[in-house]
Design a protein around this motif. Structure first.
Motif, short mmCIF file in Angstrom:
data_model
loop_
_atom_site.label_atom_id
_atom_site.label_comp_id
_atom_site.label_asym_id
_atom_site.label_seq_id
_atom_site.Cartn_x
_atom_site.Cartn_y
_atom_site.Cartn_z
N ARG A 212 0.79 -1.23 0.00
CA ARG A 212 0.00 0.00 0.00
C ARG A 212 0.83 1.28 0.00
O ARG A 212 0.26 2.37 0.10
N GLY A 215 4.30 6.36 -1.49
CA GLY A 215 5.50 7.14 -1.79
C GLY A 215 5.55 8.48 -1.07
O GLY A 215 6.56 9.19 -1.11
N LYS A 274 16.15 4.95 3.30
CA LYS A 274 15.34 3.92 2.64
C LYS A 274 13.92 3.90 3.19
O LYS A 274 13.58 3.15 4.09
N ALA A 275 13.07 4.78 2.60
CA ALA A 275 11.67 4.82 3.03
C ALA A 275 10.79 3.91 2.19
O ALA A 275 9.60 3.77 2.47
N VAL A 278 9.83 -2.18 0.23
CA VAL A 278 10.31 -3.15 -0.76
C VAL A 278 9.61 -4.49 -0.50
O VAL A 278 9.56 -4.94 0.65
N ARG A 306 16.32 -9.66 -2.53
CA ARG A 306 17.51 -9.17 -1.82
C ARG A 306 17.07 -8.14 -0.77
O ARG A 306 16.14 -7.38 -1.00
N LEU A 309 18.68 -2.83 2.09
CA LEU A 309 19.21 -2.08 3.23
C LEU A 309 20.37 -2.82 3.89
O LEU A 309 21.38 -2.23 4.29
N PHE A 325 13.86 2.59 7.47
CA PHE A 325 12.51 2.69 8.01
C PHE A 325 12.08 1.29 8.40
O PHE A 325 12.61 0.30 7.87
N ILE A 353 2.24 1.56 11.83
CA ILE A 353 1.25 1.37 10.75
C ILE A 353 -0.05 0.78 11.30
O ILE A 353 -0.91 0.33 10.55
N GLY A 359 1.45 5.96 8.79
CA GLY A 359 1.82 4.82 7.95
C GLY A 359 1.43 4.99 6.49
O GLY A 359 1.54 6.07 5.93
N ASN A 365 1.95 11.17 9.83
CA ASN A 365 2.76 10.02 10.23
C ASN A 365 3.16 10.12 11.69
O ASN A 365 3.15 11.20 12.29
O1 PMT Z 1 4.71 5.48 1.10
P1 PMT Z 1 3.73 5.94 2.18
O2 PMT Z 1 2.31 5.60 1.82
O3 PMT Z 1 3.94 7.39 2.55
O4 PMT Z 1 4.04 5.07 3.48
C1 PMT Z 1 5.25 5.23 4.15
C2 PMT Z 1 5.84 3.88 4.63
C3 PMT Z 1 4.92 3.29 5.69
C4 PMT Z 1 5.96 2.91 3.44
C5 PMT Z 1 7.27 4.19 5.17
O5 PMT Z 1 7.20 5.17 6.16
C6 PMT Z 1 7.93 2.96 5.73
O6 PMT Z 1 7.74 2.56 6.87
N1 PMT Z 1 8.78 2.31 4.89
C7 PMT Z 1 9.45 1.05 5.20
C8 PMT Z 1 8.48 -0.09 5.00
C9 PMT Z 1 9.17 -1.44 5.11
O7 PMT Z 1 9.41 -2.04 4.10
O8 PMT Z 1 9.52 -1.82 6.32
P2 PMT Z 1 10.31 -3.20 6.62
O9 PMT Z 1 10.35 -3.29 8.09
O10 PMT Z 1 9.68 -4.31 5.83
O11 PMT Z 1 11.76 -2.93 6.04
C10 PMT Z 1 12.77 -2.34 6.83
C11 PMT Z 1 13.74 -1.56 5.97
O12 PMT Z 1 14.40 -2.46 5.08
C12 PMT Z 1 13.11 -0.49 5.12
O13 PMT Z 1 13.97 0.64 5.13
C13 PMT Z 1 13.06 -1.10 3.73
O14 PMT Z 1 13.19 -0.10 2.70
C14 PMT Z 1 14.26 -2.03 3.76
N2 PMT Z 1 14.12 -3.22 2.90
C15 PMT Z 1 13.16 -4.14 3.16
C16 PMT Z 1 13.09 -5.28 2.39
C17 PMT Z 1 14.02 -5.46 1.32
N3 PMT Z 1 13.97 -6.53 0.55
N4 PMT Z 1 14.95 -4.54 1.10
C18 PMT Z 1 15.03 -3.42 1.88
O15 PMT Z 1 15.89 -2.56 1.66
#
Ligand code: PMT
Length: 414
Positions: A212, A215, A274-275, A278, A306, A309, A325, A353, A359, A365
């Motif tokens: 969801r 960006g 990294k927001a 992925v 992969r 981050l 993030f 979230i 979120g 946020n």
């Molecule tokens: O885009 P919006 O609608 O404004 O919403 C914002 C958001 C909620 C998407 C944003 O604020 C946010 O929290 N982004 C990170 C979401 C996420 O993927 O969280 P995670 O806990 O799954 O990943 C942790 C970190 O690893 C993140 O920085 C992510 O970019 C990075 N990651 C995750 C998986 C992957 N395969 N590669 C990565 O680099």
């Protein structure tokens, strides 16, 4: 840093051009943003728009006559420029551009600019052949050399019924450059890479796995970094958002494409944020042809993507600041600390979230910032404001300080 325009003295210089009417809307927007707007019109500008229009929209007197009788104690041509926080000259005619390049003080606008030391943002608008003339280009180069920010005109159909470049750019773009000259230049000379949005993992040409993310958070961070003077690369998954002004956007679709783009851009970056959300998994197989629904298995085989981050953390150069993030709905502090250590991060924004005003997709946020020295719960606020606060912490980390306001062991959680 909230609204950067609030309380700022902005002189808007308007020259003679059919585009002058557009600037009336800009003045109105600046006044709504709580700026103190003083409009200076050239004599030719008054042939296109009346001073009354700008007076009504700015809420202030409009200036055009250098020798207007205002009493002995007031000298507009010095005072306006001296008290300005920024000058915006739009539309800037070829004539005024030439006069400013020559350092002339032939009317109130030219004199105001010459007497000012405030940053100048200038938007040329004229017939494209006048704009492309070597004289105009040389004059613009000279103004760039003086430190003026010159915005390229847009292309399209002109009032003279000719097609070409010479139109005023969109206000959203001009506003961002104005915000940049008003903001503290803490990231000048720094390269900041931001990832934003979702990734799409295709099953076939019609179907994909995604999430969801809109960006909005990542784009707000890119804008905030640009405002502080950074060179910004925004690696973006598919979103409905327009590219922020002054930012180089690299569009990607899949996690693999995002990995390639982010790792390449990060090689010489000072900061990586990294927001992006992925996708952790992709379909194990992608079909070139649309798969008939009868042939889609009830259970989808997945392959792990992969972790970009983590790879960034492994390759991190000395002095590079890496911000992650984490989208979480529980155990914010523990998850933040775990990911900070596991991925070799300097800072992680743990994004709640679970609520409605935080979120994915929404404009507001709430994040818990976790660093190596402690944690800090930011208030629920707009994504723009959240981005400004995160960039404040990045500036502190670049300076070698612990991110300001992060209290070791304060135990506060979102
Ligand atoms: O885009 P919006 O609608 O404004 O919403 C914002 C958001 C909620 C998407 C944003 O604020 C946010 O929290 N982004 C990170 C979401 C996420 O993927 O969280 P995670 O806990 O799954 O990943 C942790 C970190 O690893 C993140 O920085 C992510 O970019 C990075 N990651 C995750 C998986 C992957 N395969 N590669 C990565 O680099």
């Amino acid at each position: 840093m909230g609204n950067i325009f609030a309380g700022k003295n902005i002189v808007v210089g308007v020259c003679g051009s059919i585009a002058a009417f557009k600037v009336a809307g800009w003045v109105s927007d600046l006044a709504k943003l709580e700026a103190q707007v003083s409009v200076v019109m050239t004599a030719a500008a008054g042939r296109f728009v009346t001073p009354l229009t700008f007076a009504a929209l700015s809420g202030n007197e409009v200036h055009s006559d250098m020798f207007a009788d205002r009493g002995q104690e007031r000298m507009d041509h010095i005072g306006l420029g001296r008290d300005a926080d920024a000058l915006l000259i739009a539309p800037a005619s070829a004539n005024t551009i030439a006069a400013l390049a020559a350092g002339l003080a032939g009317d109130l606008l030219q004199t105001t600019v010459l007497a000012s030391r405030a940053p100048v943002v200038l938007c040329p608008a004229m017939n494209s052949r006048m704009y492309r003339h070597p004289a105009t280009q040389a004059n613009l180069d000279r103004l760039r050399h003086f430190g003026y920010t010159i915005l390229d005109p847009d292309s399209g159909m002109m009032a003279c019924r000719e097609e070409g470049e010479g139109r005023l750019p969109e206000w959203e773009m001009v506003r961002e450059y104005l915000a940049r000259v008003l903001s503290p230049p803490q990231l000048v000379g720094r390269k900041v890479v931001v990832s934003a949005g979702p990734t799409r993992e295709p099953l076939d040409p019609a179907r994909f796995l995604s999430n969801r993310s809109s960006g909005k958070m990542g784009y707000a961070l890119a804008r905030a970094a640009f405002r502080r003077g950074a060179e910004v690369v925004l690696v973006s998954g598919p979103t409905a958002l327009s590219a922020p002004a002054g930012v180089r956007r690299v569009p990607v679709q899949t996690a693999e494409e995002m990995a390639v783009a982010v790792l390449a851009a990060a090689a010489d970056a000072d900061v990586v944020i990294k927001a992006a959300a992925v996708a952790d998994f992709r379909p194990a197989e992608t079909s070139r042809e649309k798969v008939k629904k009868e042939r889609i298995a009830a259970t989808l085989q997945l392959a792990r993507n992969r972790d970009i981050l983590r790879e960034l953390g492994e390759r991190k150069a000395a002095g590079q600041i890496l911000v992650g993030f984490a989208a979480e709905s529980a155990d914010f502090l523990a998850e933040g600390q775990r990911k900070l250590a596991a991925k070799n991060l300097d800072l992680i924004a743990v994004n709640d979230i679970g609520g409605t005003g935080s979120g994915f997709e929404v404009d507001s946020n709430q994040v818990l910032l976790v660093s190596r020295t402690g944690q800090e719960s930011l208030p629920q606020t707009s994504k723009e404001h959240t981005a400004e606060m995160i960039i404040d912490r990045v500036v502190a980390l670049l300076a070698g300080a612990s991110p300001g306001g992060v209290v070791p062991g304060s135990g506060c959680q979102v």
